[in-house]
Scaffold this motif. Structure first.
Motif, short mmCIF file in Angstrom:
data_model
loop_
_atom_site.label_atom_id
_atom_site.label_comp_id
_atom_site.label_asym_id
_atom_site.label_seq_id
_atom_site.Cartn_x
_atom_site.Cartn_y
_atom_site.Cartn_z
N THR A 133 51.55 23.52 27.24
CA THR A 133 51.67 23.53 28.70
C THR A 133 50.46 22.88 29.33
N GLN A 134 50.67 22.29 30.49
CA GLN A 134 49.58 21.74 31.30
C GLN A 134 49.20 22.69 32.44
N ASP A 135 49.86 23.83 32.53
CA ASP A 135 49.65 24.78 33.62
C ASP A 135 48.46 25.67 33.29
N PRO A 136 47.34 25.58 34.04
CA PRO A 136 46.17 26.43 33.74
C PRO A 136 46.48 27.91 33.92
N ALA A 137 47.35 28.25 34.89
CA ALA A 137 47.67 29.67 35.12
C ALA A 137 48.39 30.25 33.90
N LEU A 138 49.32 29.50 33.32
CA LEU A 138 50.02 29.99 32.13
C LEU A 138 49.08 30.10 30.94
N ARG A 139 48.15 29.16 30.83
CA ARG A 139 47.17 29.24 29.73
C ARG A 139 46.29 30.47 29.88
N ASN A 140 45.92 30.82 31.11
CA ASN A 140 45.11 32.02 31.32
C ASN A 140 45.89 33.28 30.97
N VAL A 141 47.20 33.26 31.23
CA VAL A 141 48.03 34.43 30.92
C VAL A 141 48.16 34.61 29.40
N LEU A 142 48.29 33.50 28.68
CA LEU A 142 48.51 33.56 27.24
C LEU A 142 47.22 33.68 26.43
N ARG A 143 46.09 33.47 27.08
CA ARG A 143 44.82 33.46 26.34
C ARG A 143 44.51 34.79 25.64
N VAL A 148 49.02 33.64 19.53
CA VAL A 148 49.53 32.43 20.17
C VAL A 148 48.41 31.42 20.33
N ALA A 149 48.70 30.19 19.93
CA ALA A 149 47.80 29.06 20.20
C ALA A 149 48.45 28.20 21.28
N THR A 150 47.70 27.90 22.31
CA THR A 150 48.22 27.13 23.44
C THR A 150 47.61 25.74 23.42
N ALA A 151 48.48 24.73 23.43
CA ALA A 151 48.03 23.34 23.40
C ALA A 151 48.23 22.71 24.78
N TYR A 152 47.37 21.77 25.12
CA TYR A 152 47.52 21.00 26.35
C TYR A 152 46.99 19.60 26.09
N ARG A 153 47.33 18.68 26.95
CA ARG A 153 46.97 17.28 26.77
C ARG A 153 45.87 16.90 27.75
N GLN A 154 44.84 16.24 27.22
CA GLN A 154 43.72 15.80 28.05
C GLN A 154 43.16 14.51 27.46
N TYR A 155 42.97 13.51 28.30
CA TYR A 155 42.44 12.22 27.86
C TYR A 155 43.26 11.65 26.69
N SER A 156 44.57 11.71 26.83
CA SER A 156 45.53 11.13 25.88
C SER A 156 45.55 11.81 24.52
N VAL A 157 44.86 12.95 24.37
CA VAL A 157 44.91 13.70 23.11
C VAL A 157 45.26 15.16 23.42
N ALA A 158 45.82 15.83 22.43
CA ALA A 158 46.16 17.25 22.59
C ALA A 158 45.00 18.11 22.11
N LEU A 159 44.77 19.20 22.82
CA LEU A 159 43.71 20.14 22.48
C LEU A 159 44.30 21.53 22.39
N LEU A 160 43.64 22.40 21.64
CA LEU A 160 44.01 23.80 21.59
C LEU A 160 43.10 24.58 22.52
N ASP A 161 43.70 25.36 23.39
CA ASP A 161 42.92 26.18 24.31
C ASP A 161 42.25 27.30 23.52
N ARG A 162 41.06 27.68 23.97
CA ARG A 162 40.37 28.78 23.29
C ARG A 162 41.11 30.08 23.55
N THR A 163 40.98 31.03 22.65
CA THR A 163 41.59 32.34 22.82
C THR A 163 40.50 33.39 22.88
N ASP A 164 40.82 34.52 23.52
CA ASP A 164 39.83 35.57 23.69
C ASP A 164 39.72 36.46 22.45
#
Length: 235
Positions: A133-143, A148-164
């Motif tokens: 997802t590109q939605d920051p609010a959804l990433r904050n909910v899933l963190r 669950v690992a949440t991926a998003y796209r930035q600067y033409s590459v995919a990244l994994l969001d950090r988890t708590d």
């Protein structure tokens, strides 16, 4: 620090560590099932001119070939895309391509659940899906969700969001038992028990040279004198 602020080398190590925890603790292995919401699908669709698809964008960050990435959409996600971009739009036709996306029946009534709530409810079922997802609010909910690992796209590459929580879990099957709603529970360290005295230190000392006891010192071997020739008197 967030993964997007890390250098490429450290970011790859952080992603690998997160995937290793998901593999060892929750059994998430390739092929991966990734729930893609409308924001991520639209972002990937804009990069389609470069020959990219959702699977090819996610494959590098998941350290697997694109064939092992199964992009999934639900009726709730499709309805949200139709509402935002219009039914029959190029993006809607792109999502309808069964070669690129698999449709998962979420069981929600039509137009009654948002895509965000749909993804949250599916993720709560257990360690089955990853999320893109590109939605920051959804990433904050899933963190805070550990499996669950949440991926998003930035600067033409995919990244994994950090988890708590996932990074704090010890790798191995025992991590499921040590996790609670209050957070990860570290296994308690066993206190060292005072040991008794060494029984050998209380043995009676033997006298030096006693029978059956090896002497502490050895006598030096005697050296033999060389035989010297005695001079004979002259006749």
């Amino acid at each position: 620090e967030f993964p997007g602020s890390l250098p490429m080398g450290k970011r790859d190590k952080a992603d690998s560590k997160q995937l290793k925890v998901l593999r060892s603790a929750y059994g998430l292995t390739a092929p991966y099932s990734v729930l893609c919401d409308g924001s991520f699908v639209n972002n990937a669709f804009e990069a389609k001119a470069a020959g990219s698809t959702c699977a090819s964008i996610l494959a590098p960050v998941l350290h697997c070939p694109a064939a092992d990435v199964k992009c999934i959409v639900t009726p709730c996600i499709i309805h949200e895309i139709d509402a935002l971009f219009g039914r029959g739009s190029p993006l809607s036709k792109h999502v309808a391509d069964t070669a690129l996306f698999s449709k998962f029946e979420c069981g929600h009534a039509a137009r009654s659940t948002s895509a965000c709530d749909c993804i949250r409810q599916l993720v709560a079922l257990g360690p089955k899906f990853l999320v893109a997802t590109q939605d920051p609010a959804l990433r904050n909910v899933l963190r805070p969700v550990p499996h669950v690992a949440t991926a998003y796209r930035q600067y033409s590459v995919a990244l994994l969001d950090r988890t708590d929580r996932a990074d704090e879990l010890p790798a191995g099957p025992a991590s499921l038992a040590t996790f609670s709603d209050d957070g990860p529970q570290r296994p308690k360290k066993a206190h060292r028990v005072a040991k008794g005295p060494n029984p050998l230190s209380h043995q009676r000392k033997h006298k030096k040279g006693a029978v059956g006891v090896r002497q502490a010192t050895r006598e030096a071997p005697r050296r033999r004198r060389k035989a010297t020739a005695v001079p004979q008197p002259e006749a």
